[in-house]
Design an enzyme around this catalytic site. Structure first.
Site, mmCIF file in Angstrom:
data_model
loop_
_atom_site.group_PDB
_atom_site.id
_atom_site.type_symbol
_atom_site.label_atom_id
_atom_site.label_comp_id
_atom_site.label_asym_id
_atom_site.label_seq_id
_atom_site.Cartn_x
_atom_site.Cartn_y
_atom_site.Cartn_z
ATOM 1 N N ASP A 73 25.082 -16.224 74.231
ATOM 2 C CA ASP A 73 24.358 -16.813 73.272
ATOM 3 C C ASP A 73 24.027 -15.931 72.164
ATOM 4 O O ASP A 73 24.327 -14.695 72.176
ATOM 5 C CB ASP A 73 22.995 -17.208 73.873
ATOM 6 C CG ASP A 73 22.453 -16.500 74.805
ATOM 7 O OD1 ASP A 73 22.736 -15.289 74.601
ATOM 8 O OD2 ASP A 73 21.442 -16.754 75.808
ATOM 9 N N ASN A 142 12.115 -19.815 83.095
ATOM 10 C CA ASN A 142 11.883 -21.348 83.457
ATOM 11 C C ASN A 142 13.502 -21.824 83.805
ATOM 12 O O ASN A 142 13.644 -22.947 83.812
ATOM 13 C CB ASN A 142 11.542 -21.899 81.858
ATOM 14 C CG ASN A 142 12.707 -21.485 80.723
ATOM 15 O OD1 ASN A 142 13.862 -20.977 81.160
ATOM 16 N ND2 ASN A 142 12.392 -21.941 79.652
ATOM 17 N N HIS A 144 16.439 -21.022 82.754
ATOM 18 C CA HIS A 144 17.594 -21.364 81.842
ATOM 19 C C HIS A 144 18.663 -20.382 82.093
ATOM 20 O O HIS A 144 18.419 -19.377 82.439
ATOM 21 C CB HIS A 144 17.170 -21.318 80.302
ATOM 22 C CG HIS A 144 16.701 -19.944 79.711
ATOM 23 N ND1 HIS A 144 15.567 -19.914 78.830
ATOM 24 C CD2 HIS A 144 17.459 -18.602 79.952
ATOM 25 C CE1 HIS A 144 15.810 -18.470 78.545
ATOM 26 N NE2 HIS A 144 16.657 -17.661 78.912
ATOM 27 N N GLU A 149 18.299 -24.660 78.094
ATOM 28 C CA GLU A 149 16.739 -24.764 78.125
ATOM 29 C C GLU A 149 16.319 -25.912 79.255
ATOM 30 O O GLU A 149 17.358 -26.754 79.110
ATOM 31 C CB GLU A 149 15.831 -24.915 77.070
ATOM 32 C CG GLU A 149 15.865 -23.538 76.152
ATOM 33 C CD GLU A 149 14.851 -22.361 76.524
ATOM 34 O OE1 GLU A 149 14.996 -22.273 78.013
ATOM 35 O OE2 GLU A 149 14.369 -21.913 75.534
#
Ligand code: GLP
Length: 256
Positions: A73, A142, A144, A149
Protein backbone atom coordinates in the site's frame (compact mmCIF):
# COMPACT_ATOMS: atom_id res chain seq x y z
CA UNK A 1 -9.03 -28.11 -4.31
CA UNK A 2 -6.76 -27.76 -1.30
CA UNK A 3 -8.71 -27.39 1.92
CA UNK A 4 -7.49 -24.70 4.29
CA UNK A 5 -6.60 -26.12 7.68
CA UNK A 6 -6.26 -22.71 9.22
CA UNK A 7 -3.21 -20.63 9.94
CA UNK A 8 -0.17 -22.24 11.59
CA UNK A 9 0.61 -20.17 14.67
CA UNK A 10 4.08 -19.88 16.19
CA UNK A 11 4.79 -17.81 19.28
CA UNK A 12 8.37 -16.62 19.76
CA UNK A 13 9.86 -15.38 23.04
CA UNK A 14 10.39 -11.86 21.72
CA UNK A 15 9.61 -9.62 18.76
CA UNK A 16 13.26 -9.84 17.76
CA UNK A 17 13.12 -13.65 17.72
CA UNK A 18 9.99 -13.59 15.53
CA UNK A 19 11.61 -11.11 13.15
CA UNK A 20 14.79 -13.18 12.98
CA UNK A 21 12.85 -16.37 12.23
CA UNK A 22 10.96 -14.65 9.43
CA UNK A 23 14.16 -13.16 7.98
CA UNK A 24 15.63 -16.67 7.89
CA UNK A 25 12.49 -18.02 6.26
CA UNK A 26 12.75 -15.36 3.54
CA UNK A 27 16.48 -16.09 3.07
CA UNK A 28 15.69 -19.82 2.71
CA UNK A 29 12.92 -19.07 0.21
CA UNK A 30 15.31 -16.91 -1.84
CA UNK A 31 17.99 -19.63 -1.72
CA UNK A 32 15.41 -22.10 -3.09
CA UNK A 33 14.12 -19.61 -5.69
CA UNK A 34 16.44 -16.64 -6.37
CA UNK A 35 13.67 -15.01 -8.44
CA UNK A 36 11.22 -15.01 -5.56
CA UNK A 37 8.34 -12.53 -5.80
CA UNK A 38 7.92 -11.06 -2.34
CA UNK A 39 5.01 -9.00 -1.01
CA UNK A 40 6.05 -6.54 1.69
CA UNK A 41 4.37 -4.52 4.45
CA UNK A 42 5.20 -1.30 6.26
CA UNK A 43 4.51 -0.28 9.87
CA UNK A 44 6.47 -0.57 13.10
CA UNK A 45 6.28 -4.35 13.17
CA UNK A 46 8.41 -5.13 10.09
CA UNK A 47 11.18 -2.71 11.09
CA UNK A 48 12.88 -5.50 13.05
CA UNK A 49 12.36 -7.91 10.15
CA UNK A 50 14.02 -5.54 7.69
CA UNK A 51 16.88 -4.99 10.13
CA UNK A 52 17.44 -8.76 10.35
CA UNK A 53 17.18 -9.18 6.58
CA UNK A 54 19.70 -6.38 5.99
CA UNK A 55 21.99 -8.02 8.51
CA UNK A 56 21.74 -11.40 6.73
CA UNK A 57 22.55 -9.59 3.49
CA UNK A 58 25.53 -7.77 5.04
CA UNK A 59 26.89 -11.14 6.21
CA UNK A 60 26.55 -12.63 2.73
CA UNK A 61 23.73 -14.95 3.82
CA UNK A 62 21.17 -13.74 1.28
CA UNK A 63 21.46 -12.33 -2.23
CA UNK A 64 18.34 -10.42 -3.25
CA UNK A 65 19.59 -9.31 -6.70
CA UNK A 66 16.96 -11.28 -8.60
CA UNK A 67 14.08 -10.86 -6.15
CA UNK A 68 11.05 -8.78 -7.14
CA UNK A 69 9.02 -6.98 -4.48
CA UNK A 70 5.50 -5.57 -4.32
CA UNK A 71 4.49 -3.34 -1.42
CA UNK A 72 0.98 -3.64 -0.08
CA UNK A 73 0.00 0.00 0.00
CA UNK A 74 0.86 3.70 -0.17
CA UNK A 75 -0.77 6.92 0.99
CA UNK A 76 -2.64 8.89 -1.63
CA UNK A 77 -1.52 12.40 -2.49
CA UNK A 78 2.06 12.26 -1.26
CA UNK A 79 5.13 11.58 -3.37
CA UNK A 80 7.93 9.05 -2.97
CA UNK A 81 10.28 11.58 -1.40
CA UNK A 82 7.74 12.77 1.19
CA UNK A 83 8.98 11.98 4.71
CA UNK A 84 5.77 10.11 5.61
CA UNK A 85 5.48 8.03 2.45
CA UNK A 86 5.85 4.28 2.46
CA UNK A 87 8.35 4.72 -0.39
CA UNK A 88 10.55 6.60 2.05
CA UNK A 89 9.93 4.04 4.78
CA UNK A 90 10.99 1.16 2.51
CA UNK A 91 14.08 3.02 1.29
CA UNK A 92 15.16 3.79 4.85
CA UNK A 93 14.46 0.42 6.40
CA UNK A 94 15.21 -2.01 3.60
CA UNK A 95 15.92 -0.97 0.05
CA UNK A 96 19.00 1.15 0.66
CA UNK A 97 20.48 -1.65 2.80
CA UNK A 98 20.08 -4.60 0.43
CA UNK A 99 20.68 -5.30 -3.28
CA UNK A 100 17.22 -5.44 -4.82
CA UNK A 101 17.50 -3.42 -8.07
CA UNK A 102 15.18 -0.40 -8.09
CA UNK A 103 13.50 -1.68 -11.24
CA UNK A 104 12.39 -4.77 -9.27
CA UNK A 105 10.91 -2.76 -6.38
CA UNK A 106 7.24 -2.23 -7.12
CA UNK A 107 5.28 0.32 -5.12
CA UNK A 108 2.00 2.09 -5.71
CA UNK A 109 2.46 5.71 -6.74
CA UNK A 110 0.45 7.95 -4.40
CA UNK A 111 0.70 10.86 -6.82
CA UNK A 112 -0.43 9.06 -9.97
CA UNK A 113 -2.77 11.41 -11.90
CA UNK A 114 -5.49 8.75 -12.11
CA UNK A 115 -5.34 6.57 -8.98
CA UNK A 116 -7.70 3.92 -10.41
CA UNK A 117 -5.39 3.49 -13.40
CA UNK A 118 -2.43 3.18 -11.04
CA UNK A 119 -4.26 0.37 -9.20
CA UNK A 120 -4.89 -1.45 -12.48
CA UNK A 121 -1.22 -1.02 -13.46
CA UNK A 122 -0.15 -2.57 -10.16
CA UNK A 123 -2.43 -5.58 -10.62
CA UNK A 124 -1.02 -6.08 -14.12
CA UNK A 125 2.55 -5.87 -12.81
CA UNK A 126 1.83 -8.55 -10.19
CA UNK A 127 0.32 -10.80 -12.85
CA UNK A 128 3.27 -10.16 -15.21
CA UNK A 129 5.67 -11.17 -12.44
CA UNK A 130 3.84 -14.50 -12.17
CA UNK A 131 2.00 -13.64 -8.95
CA UNK A 132 3.34 -13.24 -5.42
CA UNK A 133 5.21 -16.23 -3.98
CA UNK A 134 5.42 -15.06 -0.38
CA UNK A 135 3.34 -12.22 1.03
CA UNK A 136 4.41 -10.78 4.38
CA UNK A 137 1.66 -8.94 6.26
CA UNK A 138 1.44 -6.79 9.35
CA UNK A 139 -1.82 -6.33 11.22
CA UNK A 140 -3.69 -3.13 12.01
CA UNK A 141 -5.11 -2.98 15.53
CA UNK A 142 -8.55 -2.91 13.88
CA UNK A 143 -7.79 -6.09 11.91
CA UNK A 144 -6.82 -4.46 8.63
CA UNK A 145 -4.29 -6.03 6.28
CA UNK A 146 -2.63 -3.73 3.79
CA UNK A 147 -5.14 -0.90 3.99
CA UNK A 148 -8.18 -3.17 3.71
CA UNK A 149 -10.15 -1.52 6.47
CA UNK A 150 -13.10 -3.07 8.38
CA UNK A 151 -16.27 -2.33 6.41
CA UNK A 152 -19.53 -3.90 5.29
CA UNK A 153 -17.84 -4.91 2.05
CA UNK A 154 -14.22 -5.62 1.20
CA UNK A 155 -12.57 -4.80 -2.12
CA UNK A 156 -11.15 -7.62 -4.12
CA UNK A 157 -8.40 -5.94 -6.12
CA UNK A 158 -5.99 -3.04 -5.68
CA UNK A 159 -8.09 0.02 -4.95
CA UNK A 160 -8.42 3.49 -3.48
CA UNK A 161 -9.46 3.49 0.19
CA UNK A 162 -10.55 5.99 2.83
CA UNK A 163 -8.57 5.43 6.03
CA UNK A 164 -10.30 5.06 9.39
CA UNK A 165 -9.44 7.52 12.19
CA UNK A 166 -7.84 4.61 14.12
CA UNK A 167 -5.54 3.78 11.20
CA UNK A 168 -4.61 7.43 10.73
CA UNK A 169 -3.76 7.64 14.44
CA UNK A 170 -1.57 4.55 14.29
CA UNK A 171 0.31 5.94 11.29
CA UNK A 172 0.85 9.35 12.94
CA UNK A 173 4.47 8.59 13.82
CA UNK A 174 5.37 8.87 10.13
CA UNK A 175 3.97 12.42 10.14
CA UNK A 176 5.69 13.91 13.16
CA UNK A 177 3.17 12.33 15.56
CA UNK A 178 0.34 14.40 14.09
CA UNK A 179 -2.61 12.22 12.99
CA UNK A 180 -4.18 15.23 11.25
CA UNK A 181 -1.28 15.21 8.79
CA UNK A 182 -1.84 11.54 7.82
CA UNK A 183 -3.49 11.47 4.40
CA UNK A 184 -7.21 10.69 4.37
CA UNK A 185 -6.89 8.13 1.59
CA UNK A 186 -4.53 5.45 0.37
CA UNK A 187 -4.06 2.88 -2.37
CA UNK A 188 -3.96 -0.75 -1.27
CA UNK A 189 -3.80 -4.25 -2.64
CA UNK A 190 -7.22 -5.82 -2.32
CA UNK A 191 -8.22 -8.94 -0.42
CA UNK A 192 -8.06 -11.18 -3.50
CA UNK A 193 -4.68 -9.70 -4.44
CA UNK A 194 -3.37 -10.68 -1.01
CA UNK A 195 -5.14 -14.05 -0.90
CA UNK A 196 -3.71 -14.84 -4.35
CA UNK A 197 -0.20 -15.13 -2.91
CA UNK A 198 1.09 -18.70 -2.86
CA UNK A 199 2.12 -18.38 0.79
CA UNK A 200 1.38 -15.74 3.41
CA UNK A 201 3.08 -14.85 6.69
CA UNK A 202 1.34 -12.56 9.15
CA UNK A 203 3.81 -10.99 11.59
CA UNK A 204 2.29 -9.43 14.71
CA UNK A 205 4.03 -8.33 17.87
CA UNK A 206 3.06 -6.47 21.03
CA UNK A 207 0.13 -6.50 23.41
CA UNK A 208 -1.96 -4.12 21.30
CA UNK A 209 -2.41 -6.91 18.73
CA UNK A 210 -3.36 -9.71 21.19
CA UNK A 211 -7.16 -9.42 21.11
CA UNK A 212 -7.20 -8.92 17.36
CA UNK A 213 -4.96 -11.97 16.84
CA UNK A 214 -7.25 -14.09 18.99
CA UNK A 215 -10.20 -13.19 16.76
CA UNK A 216 -8.19 -13.61 13.56
CA UNK A 217 -7.33 -17.19 14.58
CA UNK A 218 -10.44 -18.33 16.45
CA UNK A 219 -13.21 -15.96 15.42
CA UNK A 220 -15.72 -16.05 12.59
CA UNK A 221 -14.96 -14.68 9.13
CA UNK A 222 -16.14 -11.11 9.02
CA UNK A 223 -15.56 -8.06 6.87
CA UNK A 224 -15.33 -6.21 10.21
CA UNK A 225 -12.00 -7.99 10.70
CA UNK A 226 -10.42 -8.32 7.25
CA UNK A 227 -7.53 -10.48 8.52
CA UNK A 228 -10.06 -13.18 9.53
CA UNK A 229 -10.23 -14.13 5.83
CA UNK A 230 -6.71 -15.51 6.12
CA UNK A 231 -8.40 -18.60 7.62
CA UNK A 232 -9.45 -19.45 4.05
CA UNK A 233 -5.91 -19.55 2.65
CA UNK A 234 -4.17 -22.93 2.50
CA UNK A 235 -0.66 -21.72 3.40
CA UNK A 236 -0.62 -19.10 6.15
CA UNK A 237 1.85 -18.76 9.00
CA UNK A 238 1.14 -16.42 11.88
CA UNK A 239 4.35 -15.45 13.65
CA UNK A 240 3.90 -13.77 17.02
CA UNK A 241 5.80 -12.70 20.08
CA UNK A 242 4.55 -13.67 23.56
CA UNK A 243 2.65 -10.42 23.98
CA UNK A 244 0.66 -10.75 20.73
CA UNK A 245 -0.03 -14.43 21.46
CA UNK A 246 -1.10 -14.01 25.07
CA UNK A 247 -4.79 -14.67 24.42
CA UNK A 248 -4.24 -17.88 22.50
CA UNK A 249 -4.61 -21.29 24.12
CA UNK A 250 -1.51 -22.98 25.49
CA UNK A 251 -1.72 -25.60 22.70
CA UNK A 252 -0.91 -22.96 20.13
CA UNK A 253 2.03 -21.52 21.98
CA UNK A 254 5.35 -23.01 21.02
CA UNK A 255 8.83 -22.29 19.74
CA UNK A 256 12.04 -21.51 21.52
C1 GLP B 1 -0.28 0.29 8.39
C2 GLP B 1 -0.10 -0.54 7.14
C3 GLP B 1 -0.40 -1.99 7.40
C4 GLP B 1 0.31 -2.43 8.66
C5 GLP B 1 -0.22 -1.65 9.82
C6 GLP B 1 0.30 -2.11 11.16
O1 GLP B 1 -1.59 0.70 8.58
N1 GLP B 1 -0.88 -0.11 6.05
O2 GLP B 1 0.01 -2.77 6.28
O3 GLP B 1 0.11 -3.81 8.86
O4 GLP B 1 0.16 -0.32 9.59
O5 GLP B 1 1.25 -1.25 11.64
P1 GLP B 1 2.17 -1.52 12.89
O6 GLP B 1 3.10 -2.63 12.48
O7 GLP B 1 2.88 -0.22 13.08
O8 GLP B 1 1.31 -1.90 14.02
Amino acid sequence: MAVARGPRVTVYPSDRAAARALAHRIADAVAANPELVLGLPTGRTPVALYHELASLHAHGRVDLARVTTFNLDEFLGIGPSDEGSYHRFMANHLFRRVNIPTSQQNMLNGTAPVPERECARFEEAIAAAGGIDLQVLGLGTNGHIGFNEPASELQSRTHRVTLTPETRRSNAALFGGNAARVPLEALSMGMATIMGARAIVLLATGKSKASCIERVINGPLTTKLPASFLQLHHDVDVMLDEAAGERLGAGLRSET
